[in-house]
Write a protein that holds these residues in place. Sequence first.
Motif, PDB file in Angstrom:
ATOM      1  N   TYR A  85       0.828  -1.206   0.000  1.00  0.00           N
ATOM      2  CA  TYR A  85       0.000   0.000   0.000  1.00  0.00           C
ATOM      3  C   TYR A  85       0.865   1.261   0.000  1.00  0.00           C
ATOM      4  N   GLU A  88       2.189   1.789  -3.491  1.00  0.00           N
ATOM      5  CA  GLU A  88       1.139   2.270  -4.387  1.00  0.00           C
ATOM      6  C   GLU A  88       0.868   3.753  -4.166  1.00  0.00           C
ATOM      7  N   ILE A  97      -5.478   3.558  -3.743  1.00  0.00           N
ATOM      8  CA  ILE A  97      -5.761   2.404  -2.883  1.00  0.00           C
ATOM      9  C   ILE A  97      -7.195   2.376  -2.364  1.00  0.00           C
ATOM     10  N   LYS A 100      -9.247  -0.810  -3.061  1.00  0.00           N
ATOM     11  CA  LYS A 100      -8.656  -1.965  -2.388  1.00  0.00           C
ATOM     12  C   LYS A 100      -8.961  -1.932  -0.896  1.00  0.00           C
ATOM     13  N   VAL A 101      -8.907  -0.726  -0.316  1.00  0.00           N
ATOM     14  CA  VAL A 101      -9.176  -0.577   1.117  1.00  0.00           C
ATOM     15  C   VAL A 101     -10.611  -0.990   1.437  1.00  0.00           C
ATOM     16  N   PHE A 113      -6.551   2.580   7.081  1.00  0.00           N
ATOM     17  CA  PHE A 113      -6.199   3.018   5.737  1.00  0.00           C
ATOM     18  C   PHE A 113      -7.294   3.863   5.098  1.00  0.00           C
TER      19      PHE A 113
END
Length: 251
Positions: A85, A88, A97, A100-101, A113
């Motif tokens: 992370y 990224e 991100i 994805k989080v 996050f």
Amino acid sequence: MDKSTLGGLVGGWGLVALAIILGGVGFGPYIDIPSVVIVFGGTIAVTAGQFEGSDLKRITPAIKVAFNEVKVEPLPELVEKIIFYATEIKKHGVMQIEQKVLQETNPFFKEAFQLLVDGTKPEALQPLLEIKLEHMNKRHNTMIGIFGNMGGTAGAMGMIGTLVGLVAMLANLSDPAAVGPAMAVALLTTMYGALVGTLLAGIIESKLSQKHAVEETACEVIIQGATMIAAEESIGNIKMQLNAILVETEE
């Protein structure tokens, strides 16, 4: 299913049962209703009197935790994910991100996050996450304390039952028929108390304590990683700091 918890309980109680069978008298002499009432009833009553109702309601979920595998990722994988992370974000920015989080299953990781995605500064991010961790510790330690208390109380109730049985026995020495039942209460309450305290409450307490330690360490790694990412630390520095925590847990 946590096989070690189940194996410990089944193995412990199984060995006791085997010893009784090998003794040649069967299970009948080991069953005594007054002893059950004193140990089990007394333990439940004392525990109910010592803790709040809101905490007692979480006993069943806590038992389920003891019998289930830890859902926290292994620390090496967690460190790798945090570094991923961080990389990224360095390359593409924090919004990279976001999706994805949202898919993360670890609530603590997801919240930490998500705060990064929202642009929370490190001086605000770390205290927020530490407060969340502190509340988690309080909840977990309360449940660990309940089972620890139950183990100690069961042993104490066993001793109380022993005294009750001895008094009844001494008061009826002139009546041989009354000595046997009184002696059974005296001996079996101690046995029941030791079994409940060691082979039930003790196992659950220990397993909850171990699982809490694993989750607490994972949360500390997440806090450290998220705070360093928010402070725009270098990837190398983040990796070094997180790996240092990893080494400490392995020692």
